[in-house]
Design a protein around this motif. Structure first.
Motif, PDB file in Angstrom:
ATOM      1  N   ARG A 100       0.838  -1.212   0.000  1.00  0.00           N
ATOM      2  CA  ARG A 100       0.000   0.000   0.000  1.00  0.00           C
ATOM      3  C   ARG A 100       0.874   1.264   0.000  1.00  0.00           C
ATOM      4  O   ARG A 100       0.580   2.235  -0.710  1.00  0.00           O
ATOM      5  CB  ARG A 100      -0.932  -0.010   1.214  1.00  0.00           C
ATOM      6  CG  ARG A 100      -2.022   1.059   1.178  1.00  0.00           C
ATOM      7  CD  ARG A 100      -2.948   0.932   2.389  1.00  0.00           C
ATOM      8  NE  ARG A 100      -3.574  -0.371   2.461  1.00  0.00           N
ATOM      9  CZ  ARG A 100      -4.709  -0.701   1.844  1.00  0.00           C
ATOM     10  NH1 ARG A 100      -5.332   0.198   1.110  1.00  0.00           N
ATOM     11  NH2 ARG A 100      -5.218  -1.914   1.973  1.00  0.00           N
ATOM     12  N   ILE A 119      -7.704   1.316  -2.253  1.00  0.00           N
ATOM     13  CA  ILE A 119      -8.480   0.098  -2.030  1.00  0.00           C
ATOM     14  C   ILE A 119      -7.733  -1.080  -2.636  1.00  0.00           C
ATOM     15  O   ILE A 119      -7.379  -1.054  -3.819  1.00  0.00           O
ATOM     16  CB  ILE A 119      -9.878   0.223  -2.664  1.00  0.00           C
ATOM     17  CG1 ILE A 119     -10.643   1.383  -2.009  1.00  0.00           C
ATOM     18  CG2 ILE A 119     -10.657  -1.084  -2.532  1.00  0.00           C
ATOM     19  CD1 ILE A 119     -11.920   1.757  -2.726  1.00  0.00           C
ATOM     20  N   TYR A 120      -7.473  -2.087  -1.822  1.00  0.00           N
ATOM     21  CA  TYR A 120      -6.752  -3.264  -2.288  1.00  0.00           C
ATOM     22  C   TYR A 120      -7.703  -4.159  -3.065  1.00  0.00           C
ATOM     23  O   TYR A 120      -8.723  -4.608  -2.542  1.00  0.00           O
ATOM     24  CB  TYR A 120      -6.172  -4.024  -1.095  1.00  0.00           C
ATOM     25  CG  TYR A 120      -5.253  -5.158  -1.472  1.00  0.00           C
ATOM     26  CD1 TYR A 120      -4.015  -4.910  -2.049  1.00  0.00           C
ATOM     27  CD2 TYR A 120      -5.614  -6.486  -1.248  1.00  0.00           C
ATOM     28  CE1 TYR A 120      -3.154  -5.948  -2.389  1.00  0.00           C
ATOM     29  CE2 TYR A 120      -4.759  -7.528  -1.574  1.00  0.00           C
ATOM     30  CZ  TYR A 120      -3.531  -7.251  -2.148  1.00  0.00           C
ATOM     31  OH  TYR A 120      -2.687  -8.270  -2.491  1.00  0.00           O
ATOM     32  N   TYR A 191     -14.304  -5.785  -8.793  1.00  0.00           N
ATOM     33  CA  TYR A 191     -14.680  -4.946  -7.658  1.00  0.00           C
ATOM     34  C   TYR A 191     -15.982  -4.200  -7.949  1.00  0.00           C
ATOM     35  O   TYR A 191     -16.894  -4.164  -7.122  1.00  0.00           O
ATOM     36  CB  TYR A 191     -13.551  -3.968  -7.347  1.00  0.00           C
ATOM     37  CG  TYR A 191     -13.895  -2.930  -6.316  1.00  0.00           C
ATOM     38  CD1 TYR A 191     -14.037  -3.276  -4.970  1.00  0.00           C
ATOM     39  CD2 TYR A 191     -14.079  -1.598  -6.685  1.00  0.00           C
ATOM     40  CE1 TYR A 191     -14.359  -2.324  -4.018  1.00  0.00           C
ATOM     41  CE2 TYR A 191     -14.396  -0.640  -5.740  1.00  0.00           C
ATOM     42  CZ  TYR A 191     -14.542  -1.001  -4.411  1.00  0.00           C
ATOM     43  OH  TYR A 191     -14.866  -0.056  -3.468  1.00  0.00           O
ATOM     44  N   GLU A 197     -14.484  -7.616  -2.417  1.00  0.00           N
ATOM     45  CA  GLU A 197     -14.805  -6.530  -1.492  1.00  0.00           C
ATOM     46  C   GLU A 197     -13.576  -5.653  -1.238  1.00  0.00           C
ATOM     47  O   GLU A 197     -12.451  -6.108  -1.368  1.00  0.00           O
ATOM     48  CB  GLU A 197     -15.310  -7.094  -0.163  1.00  0.00           C
ATOM     49  CG  GLU A 197     -16.614  -7.872  -0.287  1.00  0.00           C
ATOM     50  CD  GLU A 197     -17.098  -8.398   1.049  1.00  0.00           C
ATOM     51  OE1 GLU A 197     -16.388  -8.183   2.065  1.00  0.00           O
ATOM     52  OE2 GLU A 197     -18.163  -9.030   1.078  1.00  0.00           O
ATOM     53  N   ARG A 199     -10.639  -3.818   0.568  1.00  0.00           N
ATOM     54  CA  ARG A 199      -9.758  -4.189   1.674  1.00  0.00           C
ATOM     55  C   ARG A 199      -8.732  -3.101   1.878  1.00  0.00           C
ATOM     56  O   ARG A 199      -8.388  -2.390   0.965  1.00  0.00           O
ATOM     57  CB  ARG A 199      -9.051  -5.517   1.380  1.00  0.00           C
ATOM     58  CG  ARG A 199      -9.985  -6.706   1.438  1.00  0.00           C
ATOM     59  CD  ARG A 199      -9.268  -7.994   1.197  1.00  0.00           C
ATOM     60  NE  ARG A 199      -9.071  -8.183  -0.240  1.00  0.00           N
ATOM     61  CZ  ARG A 199      -8.252  -9.068  -0.772  1.00  0.00           C
ATOM     62  NH1 ARG A 199      -7.514  -9.830  -0.008  1.00  0.00           N
ATOM     63  NH2 ARG A 199      -8.136  -9.203  -2.064  1.00  0.00           N
TER      64      ARG A 199
END
Length: 199
Positions: A100, A119-120, A191, A197, A199
């Motif tokens: 990140r 957003i991962y 996504y 979702e 993460r």
């Protein structure tokens, strides 16, 4: 009414496919990856074969979306193909960094944009036949420009804003050709369709 079942793969152990590592040696250290020669034993015959593996750090990709629905993409020269490509920002995860953190750094360095949220979306193996690393994909939304790309050293980029709705056509027309960039857009579609979702 039957409940919808998630698709599954039969639970079979692949242990009969696993080759045993006999030995390995470093062949070359090429700054962004190392080349390792491995001797592995065939699980069927026990016979040893040598294989070459690129030992590389993990990589990241970022799909930066502006509030107006544009993807912040970059053009840069690629020495492997001797041409300028259209890509999303990406790069290596440096020592001591999380994926990140690397995503935020590469986004800013290559585009001059940043985002309050990363957003991962997921990870994949770039090429498991010869590489041992992962590429982690992030969504940066909303992406906001705060400066210019940092074009120093051997890396120079030019920012291009592309409508997200145009991306499938650019892939189909062979304008976006980098396979890992295409994977990034696939993760984004998963996504957006609710298959994965945040993460």
């Amino acid at each position: 009414m039957d409940e919808k079942k998630e698709p599954t793969i039969e639970d079979e152990s692949p242990t009969d496919l696993v080759w045993q590592r006999l030995s390995s040696e470093l062949v070359a250290d090429c700054r962004v990856f190392r080349i390792e020669r491995r001797w592995n034993a065939d699980p069927r015959s026990g016979r040893a074969h040598d294989f070459y593996v690129l030992d590389a750090p993990d990589w990241i990709n970022v799909v930066p979306l502006t509030s107006s629905g544009e993807v912040v993409m970059i053009e840069q020269y690629r020495h492997g193909t001797d041409e300028v490509t259209l890509e999303i920002p990406g790069g290596m995860v440096d020592d001591g960094e999380t994926p990140r953190e690397a995503a935020a750094r590469e986004l800013l360095e290559e585009t001059g944009y940043r985002s309050p949220e990363l957003i991962y979306l997921g990870r994949s193996h770039p090429n498991p036949a010869i590489q041992n690393n992962w590429i982690h994909t992030f969504l940066a939304q909303p992406a906001e420009r705060i400066g210019n790309p940092v074009s120093d050293g051997t890396e120079q980029t030019r920012v291009r804003l592309v409508r997200l709705s145009d991306v499938p056509h650019l892939i189909a027309q062979g304008i976006i050709t980098h396979s890992l960039v295409i994977v990034g857009f696939y993760f984004l579609s998963l996504y957006q369709n609710g298959a994965i979702e945040a993460r």
